[in-house]
Design a protein around this motif. Structure first.
Motif, mmCIF file in Angstrom:
data_model
loop_
_atom_site.group_PDB
_atom_site.id
_atom_site.type_symbol
_atom_site.label_atom_id
_atom_site.label_comp_id
_atom_site.label_asym_id
_atom_site.label_seq_id
_atom_site.Cartn_x
_atom_site.Cartn_y
_atom_site.Cartn_z
ATOM 1 N N THR A 1 5.255 13.286 1.052
ATOM 2 C CA THR A 1 4.778 12.548 -0.262
ATOM 3 C C THR A 1 4.154 13.405 -1.240
ATOM 4 N N GLN B 1 0.931 -1.165 0.060
ATOM 5 C CA GLN B 1 -0.020 0.046 -0.072
ATOM 6 C C GLN B 1 0.782 1.197 -0.056
ATOM 7 N N ALA B 2 2.016 1.275 0.770
ATOM 8 C CA ALA B 2 2.766 2.383 0.817
ATOM 9 C C ALA B 2 3.427 2.648 -0.653
ATOM 10 N N ASP C 1 2.381 1.649 -3.442
ATOM 11 C CA ASP C 1 1.331 1.886 -4.290
ATOM 12 C C ASP C 1 1.190 3.472 -4.487
ATOM 13 N N HIS C 2 1.118 3.923 -3.243
ATOM 14 C CA HIS C 2 0.733 5.557 -2.991
ATOM 15 C C HIS C 2 1.850 6.117 -3.798
ATOM 16 N N THR D 1 4.968 10.790 5.606
ATOM 17 C CA THR D 1 3.879 9.887 5.209
ATOM 18 C C THR D 1 4.155 8.459 5.754
ATOM 19 N N GLU E 1 1.165 5.662 -7.619
ATOM 20 C CA GLU E 1 0.181 6.571 -7.997
ATOM 21 C C GLU E 1 0.496 7.867 -8.199
ATOM 22 N N VAL F 1 -1.046 9.793 4.965
ATOM 23 C CA VAL F 1 -0.527 10.646 4.146
ATOM 24 C C VAL F 1 -0.081 12.038 4.752
ATOM 25 N N LEU G 1 -2.323 3.791 5.981
ATOM 26 C CA LEU G 1 -1.406 4.678 5.141
ATOM 27 C C LEU G 1 -1.804 6.020 5.529
#
Length: 359
Positions: free
Chosen positions: A350, A165-166, A168-169, A287, A172, A346, A344
């Protein structure tokens, strides 16, 4: 003069063993005898020694906690949370800090917790078959924190999914050249995060067709200085990474310091994601993946204490007044795996203060 259990036995006209059983409320003492013992104890102002009561019942009212290290944030949080929960339940904590490969081997070979604890929590270690077998032969409830195995109660997070997930952030946000600062996957202490978080990192990159680049992976040893040294190497590459995923917040703090020392901007030049959400992460605007460390410790401790109580009640109902032996118990230990959620969080490391990602 303080009355002893022998004084109570003489006053009541019974044996010392009968006094012990009567005062503990065990079922094999006649009501009239129990009344006589209680009356004698009251007349003499007798107060039973907690330590003696523990010995007599075969219970230690102590839980062992096995950790690979005590000087890392995660394990210090675990120790504090387990100790608090035990204290509230009138149990003591016996801490086993393995520290080195030799300490680990000695612990599982000698099992110093045998007959000293009513249950055992093992935190963060990747165990081999022989070590699982040694734990099973204790014949005690065993809780695993950070991993799971059939036959033991356990609590953990999904480190692979959380790391993915980290990353993927970062993907993205447009990053593809993403570096990893992690623990030593070859560490002889073999604790879980370096293995599983790296798998999540690699899975996220492969999902977008970006094979992990060994040049972008550095060991940071879960320390601030280790993270800084790893970042120094990464930033010196001819084609430096545009983002860094650190397997712990400590290593992320070190990376942030080195990025600023190099005259670069966060997140415009290099974005950073950590793991844990330690208290300083808010101040660092980092983040990070928030994991419920305290909740994991409380879950495994609460269920372990319930299993200890169930075993004690089962032995009492069976009339088993002797301490349990080392070959197991006919009453099954409560097992079950619990996996707690991560989140996650944020922050500006980031997306920047205006919400922008890569410039």
């Amino acid at each position: 003069m303080v009355a002893s259990i022998e004084d109570v036995a003489r006053r009541a006209g019974v044996s010392i063993a009968t006094v012990s059983r009567a005062l503990r409320g065990l079922p094999d003492v006649a009501a009239s005898t129990r009344d006589r013992v209680l009356a004698a104890a009251t007349d003499l102002d007798y107060v039973a020694s907690p330590f003696a009561a523990r010995l007599a019942s075969g219970r230690t009212s102590t839980v062992g906690l096995v950790v690979p290290f005590v000087n890392r944030w995660f394990f210090s949080e675990v120790i504090s949370s387990v100790e608090t929960q035990l204290r509230e339940s009138n149990f003591d904590l016996l801490l086993y800090n393995l520290g080195t490969e030799e300490g680990r081997a000695r612990f599982f070979a000698m099992m110093p917790a045998r007959k000293r604890v009513d249950g055992l929590v093992v935190a963060g270690l990747v165990l081999n078959d022989a070590e699982y077998e040694a734990l099973g032969e204790l014949g005690l409830p065993v809780g695993l924190l950070g991993l799971e195995h059939d036959g033991f109660l356990s609590v953990s997070i999904d480190n692979i999914a959380a790391a993915r997930q980290a990353v993927d952030h970062l993907v993205e946000l447009g990053h593809r050249r993403i570096a990893l600062i992690g623990g030593d996957s070859g560490d002889p202490m073999r604790f879980t995060p370096p293995l599983r978080r790296r798998d999540g990192f690699a899975d996220a990159l492969r999902a977008v067709g970006a094979e992990p680049d060994p040049q972008l992976e550095r060991v940071g040893y879960f320390t601030v200085e280790g993270g800084r040294e790893a970042a120094r190497h990464l930033l010196a590459l001819p084609d430096r990474p545009t983002a860094i995923f650190a397997e712990s917040d400590e290593m992320a703090y070190g990376a942030i310091r080195e990025i600023y020392a190099a005259g670069l901007r966060i997140p415009d030049d290099v974005a950073v994601v950590g793991f844990d959400d330690q208290p300083f992460s808010t101040l660092m605007d980092l983040t990070t993946v928030r994991q419920p460390v305290v909740a994991q410790a409380l879950d495994v401790t609460t269920r372990l204490l319930a299993s200890i109580a169930d075993r004690g009640a089962a032995r009492a109902s069976d009339g088993d007044l002797d301490p349990p032996d080392d070959t197991g118990d006919e009453h099954p230990v409560t097992t079950g795996a619990v996996v707690l959620d991560t989140e996650l969080v944020v922050r500006a490391s980031t997306v920047g203060p205006t919400g922008a990602g890569r410039s």
